[in-house]
Design an enzyme around this catalytic site. Structure first.
Site, PDB file in Angstrom:
ATOM      1  N   TYR A 142       0.823  -1.212   0.000  1.00 26.98           N
ATOM      2  CA  TYR A 142       0.000   0.000   0.000  1.00 26.98           C
ATOM      3  C   TYR A 142       0.858   1.262   0.000  1.00 26.98           C
ATOM      4  CZ  TYR A 142      -4.663  -1.943   0.847  1.00 26.98           C
ATOM      5  OH  TYR A 142      -5.875  -2.574   0.736  1.00 26.98           O
ATOM      6  N   LYS A 189       3.324 -15.540   2.845  1.00 30.86           N
ATOM      7  CA  LYS A 189       3.535 -16.287   1.600  1.00 30.86           C
ATOM      8  C   LYS A 189       5.040 -16.507   1.510  1.00 30.86           C
ATOM      9  CE  LYS A 189       2.065 -18.070  -2.278  1.00 30.86           C
ATOM     10  NZ  LYS A 189       1.210 -19.281  -2.342  1.00 30.86           N
ATOM     11  N   ASP A 221      -2.796 -18.363   0.954  1.00 36.57           N
ATOM     12  CA  ASP A 221      -3.780 -19.062   0.113  1.00 36.57           C
ATOM     13  C   ASP A 221      -4.488 -20.159   0.912  1.00 36.57           C
ATOM     14  OD1 ASP A 221      -1.311 -20.330   0.197  1.00 36.57           O
ATOM     15  OD2 ASP A 221      -1.336 -21.003  -1.885  1.00 36.57           O
ATOM     16  N   ASP A 245      -6.223  -7.025   4.118  1.00 39.59           N
ATOM     17  CA  ASP A 245      -7.352  -6.366   3.462  1.00 39.59           C
ATOM     18  C   ASP A 245      -8.283  -7.420   2.879  1.00 39.59           C
ATOM     19  OD1 ASP A 245      -8.876  -4.243   2.293  1.00 39.59           O
ATOM     20  OD2 ASP A 245      -7.935  -4.734   0.373  1.00 39.59           O
ATOM     21  N   ASP A 249     -12.168  -9.023   4.553  1.00 41.08           N
ATOM     22  CA  ASP A 249     -13.450  -8.963   3.828  1.00 41.08           C
ATOM     23  C   ASP A 249     -14.053 -10.361   3.769  1.00 41.08           C
ATOM     24  OD1 ASP A 249     -13.356  -6.229   3.244  1.00 41.08           O
ATOM     25  OD2 ASP A 249     -13.956  -6.531   1.153  1.00 41.08           O
TER      26      ASP A 249
HETATM   27  C1  IPM Z   1     -10.293  -1.126   4.020  1.00 42.63           C
HETATM   28  C2  IPM Z   1     -10.560  -0.526   2.653  1.00 42.63           C
HETATM   29  C3  IPM Z   1      -9.371   0.355   2.283  1.00 42.63           C
HETATM   30  C4  IPM Z   1      -8.152  -0.530   2.232  1.00 42.63           C
HETATM   31  C5  IPM Z   1      -9.556   1.126   0.964  1.00 42.63           C
HETATM   32  C6  IPM Z   1     -10.827   1.936   0.943  1.00 42.63           C
HETATM   33  C7  IPM Z   1      -8.352   1.998   0.684  1.00 42.63           C
HETATM   34  O1  IPM Z   1     -10.792  -1.507   1.703  1.00 42.63           O
HETATM   35  O2  IPM Z   1     -10.251  -0.362   4.999  1.00 42.63           O
HETATM   36  O3  IPM Z   1     -10.148  -2.338   4.109  1.00 42.63           O
HETATM   37  O4  IPM Z   1      -7.878  -1.146   1.205  1.00 42.63           O
HETATM   38  O5  IPM Z   1      -7.435  -0.581   3.218  1.00 42.63           O
HETATM   39 MN    MN Z   2     -10.712  -3.515   2.519  1.00 38.79          MN
END
Ligand code: IPM
Ligand code: MN
Length: 351
Positions: A142, A189, A221, A245, A249
């Site tokens: 990032y 990884k 993975d 990240d 999710d």
């Molecule tokens: C998160 C979001 C952010 C990230 C984006 C919006 C930059 O997806 O907080 O997980 O990738 O960190």
């Molecule tokens: Mn995210």
């Protein structure tokens, strides 16, 4: 306790869900005799429109002065569909994380007994799931060098970590594991990436300082797979920024709705609390978004101020609202649903 909280509502549904967390926090302050001063500040697309910058200096100053930051969401489709946009709301988020030094992103995943059948996974797979990701938040790909070569035909992003960056997040991981079930999983990884090998060797070297913690090293993975197969095998997981990240999710849907999971981002000094969902622009202004992730983020904030009873009062109210069906449309499944603001009112009056 006197608390100064910076309030960054942001974009999309941010202002609506933040308003409910404020209601609930004020109800807590009332009940337990605390005094909260809210300091609103601009961020995201809202800040770009107002001052041309997604994380203005004034906002940063407000955050630095505050005891904590409560954050909604940022992002706007107007920018997503415009690859030439010079400033993007997301840049504000990254700048905020970096300038406030929020290197550890704490993202729990747990299930709610009353929602267990709303999960896309089978009940027997997810019952008892209670895990926490510690995602490194201010390093890696990032923030590494990126650019274009060959007249724009080649693009690169680099993932760079310093040993110190790994140590400080790993330390948080070991400490959290000690408070929980003494199980830590380092997700990397290391079979391919040099940065992952640094992670692994750094964590291995720290094991001797925490002899009670059982550390597992797993490839990202495999974790992506096992997370939906046997999520309740995991407890505390540490990982680098991009892996975290993606995996958080994935983990967030285990509970049944992305609108439920809170998070904290912490550094040496600063603390920020936010729902893990995004700005959900399609729902903005409709009073339909689920406010619980933001409300539970406020609970994490109280917890970090050592106000455990207050945090529990919020969680109890949330559990009760779920059990009694006082829920927004994402969880109503054809039954009666409530507006975002109605759920907030219900929680506040319950407290
Ligand atoms: C998160 C979001 C952010 C990230 C984006 C919006 C930059 O997806 O907080 O997980 O990738 O960190
Ligand atoms: Mn995210």
């Amino acid at each position: 306790m006197k608390l100064n909280i910076a309030l960054l509502a942001g974009d999309g549904i941010g202002p609506e869900v933040i308003a409910q967390a404020v209601k609930v926090s004020d109800a807590i302050a009332n009940k337990y005799g605390h005094e909260i001063t809210w300091k609103p500040a601009l961020t995201g697309a809202a800040a770009i429109d107002a001052v041309g910058e997604p994380y203005p200096d004034d906002t940063h100053e407000t955050c630095v002065q505050a005891d904590a930051v409560l954050f909604g969401a940022i992002g706007h489709p107007r920018f997503d569909n415009d690859p030439s946009a010079k400033v993007r709301p997301e840049q504000g988020l990254l700048k905020m994380r970096q300038k406030l030094g929020l290197f550890a992103n704490v993202r729990p995943t747990f299930t709610f007994p009353s929602l267990i059948d709303k999960s896309p996974l089978k009940r027997e797979r997810i019952e008892g799931t209670d895990l926490v990701f510690l995602r490194e938040l201010t390093g890696g790909i990032y923030f590494g060098e990126r650019g274009r070569l060959n007249n724009g035909n080649t693009a690169y992003d680099t993932c760079t970590y310093h040993r110190n960056e790994v140590q400080r997040i790993a330390k948080k991981g070991f400490e959290l594991a000690m408070k929980r079930s003494k199980k830590l999983c380092c997700v990397d990884k290391a079979n391919v990436l040099e940065s992952s090998r640094l992670w692994r060797e750094t964590v291995q070297a720290m094991e001797k300082d925490y002899p009670e913690v059982e550390v597992a090293y797993e490839f990202v993975d495999a974790v992506a797979m096992r997370l939906v197969q046997w999520p309740n095998d995991y407890d505390v997981l540490i990982t680098e920024n991009l892996f975290g990240d993606i995996l958080t999710d994935e983990a967030s849907v285990i509970s049944g709705s992305m609108g439920l999971m809170p998070s904290a981002s912490v550094g040496e000094k600063a603390k920020l609390y936010e729902p893990i969902h995004g700005s959900y622009p399609q729902a903005a202004g409709k009073d339909i978004a689920n406010p619980l992730a933001t409300v539970l983020s406020a609970a994490m904030m109280f917890e970090d101020f050592d106000l455990a009873e207050e945090a529990k009062a919020i969680r109890d109210a949330v559990n009760k609202s779920l059990a009694e069906g006082v829920v927004t449309e994402d969880l109503a499944e054809g039954e009666k649903s409530y507006k975002t603001s109605e759920v907030g009112d219900w929680l506040a009056s319950n407290i």
